[in-house]
Design an enzyme around this catalytic site. Structure first.
Site, PDB file in Angstrom:
ATOM      1  CE1 TYR A 266      -3.527   2.675   0.474  1.00 56.10           C
ATOM      2  CE2 TYR A 266      -2.157   3.270   2.520  1.00 56.10           C
ATOM      3  CZ  TYR A 266      -3.463   3.405   1.630  1.00 56.10           C
ATOM      4  OH  TYR A 266      -4.378   4.638   1.934  1.00 56.10           O
TER       5      TYR A 266
ATOM      6  CG  ASP B 148       5.714   3.788   0.866  1.00 53.49           C
ATOM      7  OD1 ASP B 148       5.810   4.284   1.742  1.00 53.49           O
ATOM      8  OD2 ASP B 148       4.568   3.360   0.497  1.00 53.49           O
TER       9      ASP B 148
ATOM     10  CE  LYS C 272       1.256   4.920   8.405  1.00 52.69           C
ATOM     11  NZ  LYS C 272       1.139   4.441   7.413  1.00 52.69           N
TER      12      LYS C 272
HETATM   13  C1  LIG Z   1       0.507   4.770   5.785  1.00 56.30           C
HETATM   14  C2  LIG Z   1       1.095   4.495   4.318  1.00 56.30           C
HETATM   15  C3  LIG Z   1       1.244   5.357   3.636  1.00 56.30           C
HETATM   16  C4  LIG Z   1       0.093   6.655   3.325  1.00 56.30           C
HETATM   17  O1  LIG Z   1       0.325   7.548   4.183  1.00 56.30           O
HETATM   18  P1  LIG Z   1      -0.636   8.694   4.711  1.00 56.30           P
HETATM   19  O2  LIG Z   1      -0.054   9.581   5.613  1.00 56.30           O
HETATM   20  O3  LIG Z   1      -1.717   7.613   5.318  1.00 56.30           O
HETATM   21  O4  LIG Z   1      -1.275   9.239   3.408  1.00 56.30           O
HETATM   22  C5  LIG Z   1       2.095   5.045   2.306  1.00 56.30           C
HETATM   23  N1  LIG Z   1       2.871   4.049   2.368  1.00 56.30           N
HETATM   24  C6  LIG Z   1       3.049   3.166   3.468  1.00 56.30           C
HETATM   25  C7  LIG Z   1       3.912   2.099   3.374  1.00 56.30           C
HETATM   26  C8  LIG Z   1       2.017   3.211   4.362  1.00 56.30           C
HETATM   27  O5  LIG Z   1       2.103   2.469   5.381  1.00 56.30           O
END
Ligand SMILES: *Cc1c(COP(=O)(O)O)cnc(C)c1O
Length: 426
Positions: free
Chosen positions: A143, A238, A266
């Site tokens: 994701y 990511d 995060k």
């Molecule tokens: C949480 C997450 C996102 C998205 O971040 P948001 O701040 O919710 O838009 C993208 N990539 C990964 C791996 C994530 O865990």
């Protein structure tokens, strides 16, 4: 759920779609209405009716120090005294950028945004702008936020709901995204052979955290690095979850692999809205106003987010921190494994440092297909049993559990004991 939460949830559904501002929170995957939260402290959450829960969601990753650590609260108070947003550069942005550049091996320059979604969206735009190519490769169950190009066979909420993509994502755009099985280098080789000179980037969670935690197999990330380098494709890690979670420099430091671009989020915001993307000076110089790839943000580099992020990263500078997180996590997850065995329940534990998952079943999990073959209905029952014992787990079998510095041995012993009784009921 509790009376007060139920009442709030009913009212919220009148004015907010599904009563929530992010789908997984609604708890549909586990068939439990969401707990509305009143406050949090350390490793605890208090529900709307005042009942206390041990929290392993940790706001889905950011709260690695636990909730309201004094250093972060103080930094926020100090920043707040000066104002909340200026739409002009501040020293705070410079300082957080320096901390990120120092910690993350492949980042020489970094741009702040407001969410992980914005970070991946911008990194993909940069990759396309830089290479002059349009296609991207991602992996099933990974994701990368809800950006259009990535809503193809994605994890997290989409995994929870089993939606392959989303209405509203133009087919002509989705066509440019190829989603392949995680840990399958051969599939990548075949695809690159076919479309190589049309592919701008391969984007991956180096440790998958949004289909539950799934580890990269030996040689997989190295293989991706090699294929991308040989074919003029950018490799995007990511690390929105893994950045500052598995080590200060993220998975790239842990596995010693240098991606071209890195997305963060995060933890770097210490619980405030944030995202960031970075890479080499050369690559990042293609972004406006230096270069021609456009990306902007009214609240980007927000002083409160910068202050909370900096205070958090300051606490994480001490290497000892990661040793402690590893010890805590090992204690918890080995304890869970042990009591599952005693209760006669087959579980699979996947873990790197303080992120981990419990799957039910016997088979190894290596990709999204094997994750979906686990006994997800047992997770649902387990979730409910644990919630009844005031342990707050992710309300979906496709999410990670997080351990923070605030989780002490006593709390984790209580968790393991609750798990034993919950396993026995399955
Ligand atoms: C949480 C997450 C996102 C998205 O971040 P948001 O701040 O919710 O838009 C993208 N990539 C990964 C791996 C994530 O865990």
């Amino acid at each position: 759920m509790t009376e007060k939460s139920r009442e709030l949830f009913l009212k919220a559904q009148e004015v907010i779609p599904g009563g929530v501002n992010s789908p997984v929170r609604a708890g549909r995957a586990v068939g439990v209405d969401p707990l509305f939260i009143q406050r949090a402290d350390g490793c605890y959450l208090w529900g709307a009716d005042g009942k206390r829960y041990i929290d392993y969601v940790c706001s889905w990753g950011p709260m690695i120090l636990g909730h309201r650590p004094p250093e972060v609260i103080q930094a926020l108070r100090d920043a707040l005294e000066n104002g909340t947003s200026y739409g002009a550069p501040t020293e705070l942005e410079l300082n957080l950028a320096k901390m990120i550049v120092e910690a993350v091996p492949s980042i020489e320059m970094v741009r702040m945004v407001n969410s992980g979604t914005e970070a991946t969206m911008s990194a993909i735009r940069l990759a396309r702008g830089y290479t002059g190519r349009n296609m991207i490769i991602k992996f099933d169950g990974c994701y990368h936020g809800h950006t259009d190009s990535c809503l193809v066979s994605a994890g997290s909420g989409l995994a929870t709901f089993g939606i392959p993509g989303s209405p509203g994502v133009p087919a002509n755009l989705a066509r440019l995204t190829i989603s392949l099985p995680f840990n399958n280098l051969e599939a990548v080789e075949v695809t690159v052979k076919k479309f190589g000179d049309e592919i701008a980037a391969i984007i991956i969670e180096p440790i998958a955290g949004n289909m539950g935690v799934v580890l990269p197999e030996k040689g997989f990330l190295e293989g991706l690095r090699k294929i991308t380098r040989e074919n003029g494709i950018l490799l995007i890690f990511d690390e929105v979850i893994t950045g500052f979670r598995v080590s200060p420099g993220g998975a790239q430091e842990l596995y010693n692999i240098m991606p071209d671009l890195t997305c963060l989020g995060k933890i770097i915001g210490g619980g405030l809205p944030i995202g960031a993307y970075g890479g080499s000076r050369d690559l990042m110089s293609h972004i406006a106003p230096v270069g021609t790839v456009y990306q902007a943000g009214t609240l980007s580099g927000n002083p409160l987010a910068m202050a909370a992020g900096m205070a958090t990263l300051m606490m994480l500078k001490n290497k000892e921190t990661y040793v402690r997180l590893e010890e805590k996590s090992r204690f918890l997850f080995s304890g869970l494994m042990d009591v599952a065995g005693r209760a006669g329940v087959d579980i699979i534990i996947t873990r790197v440092g303080s992120m981990g998952s419990i799957f039910f079943g016997k088979n190894r999990v290596v990709d999204f297909d094997s994750v979906k073959q686990t006994e997800t209905s047992k997770y649902t029952s387990f979730y409910r049993e644990m919630l009844a014992r005031r342990i707050y787990l992710a309300p979906s079998p496709f999410e990670a559990l997080f351990v923070s510095l605030a989780h002490n041995e006593e709390v984790m012993k209580k968790t393991i004991d609750s798990a034993f009784h919950s396993f026995k009921k399955l």
